[in-house]
Design a protein around this motif. Sequence first.
Motif: not given
Length: 240
Positions: A187-189, A220-234
């Motif tokens: 996602i990040e790339m 844990s990988i799935i959680s990183e994807a879901i919650f990581g987007v929120i961290r990217m945002k904020f």
Amino acid sequence: MNQVLIIIPTLNEVENINNIIKAVFDIDSNYDILVVDDNSTDGTINIIKNLQKSHPNLHLEIRISSRGLGKAYIHGFKWAIQRDYEYVLEMDADFSHNPEDLPRLINACKEGNNDVAIGSRYINNKINVINWDFKRLMLSYFASKYVKFVTGIPVFDTTAGFICYRRKVLETIDFSKIRFTGYAFQIEMKFKAWLHKFKIKEVSIIFTDRTKGTSKLDSSIISEAIFGVIRMKFKGLTKK
């Protein structure tokens, strides 16, 4: 030096690695392949070394100190940049990505004048996935929709891992600032490429779940994807 490098990350893929390498070279023997292995213990490395005897354009990098999909790809990206490859592709070892689609991704960049070509499972809201259970399919599908909604990135399959990058994209992205190493790495790339205004094209593919070996995807990988987007945002990662 060939223009095309295909990066295949591996961790204990003894059941697939021989066949996937041969399948790629059957498509085009002039492709270069870089296997980035996270110190497999099942014989994967020995198979690759044996194949290197007859395939001089097969390369192997073994990582000892750290593991993770994102770190493996970043290792491969840096290796590719140092050797001036023009088109650098990500590809799984387990045949979930069909080697026959490689020319389509490359041509989307080379002839279509795009900077990033994504092998998309969900383009135009159509689902092209085989052998996934319903729960995993829905999780992946709606995760991509969620990312698209939160970030605004105009990509249907934001979690896809079958991708072709032009070298200039990889030269532009600062790998030291990539936060995620698992599922969210993909996602990040894509997001950073979009922020840099690179031209992104989705190419429709059929994704087939692995039939051999063990998936490395976990909660844990799935959680990183879901919650990581929120961290990217904020945390400011979405600032252009």
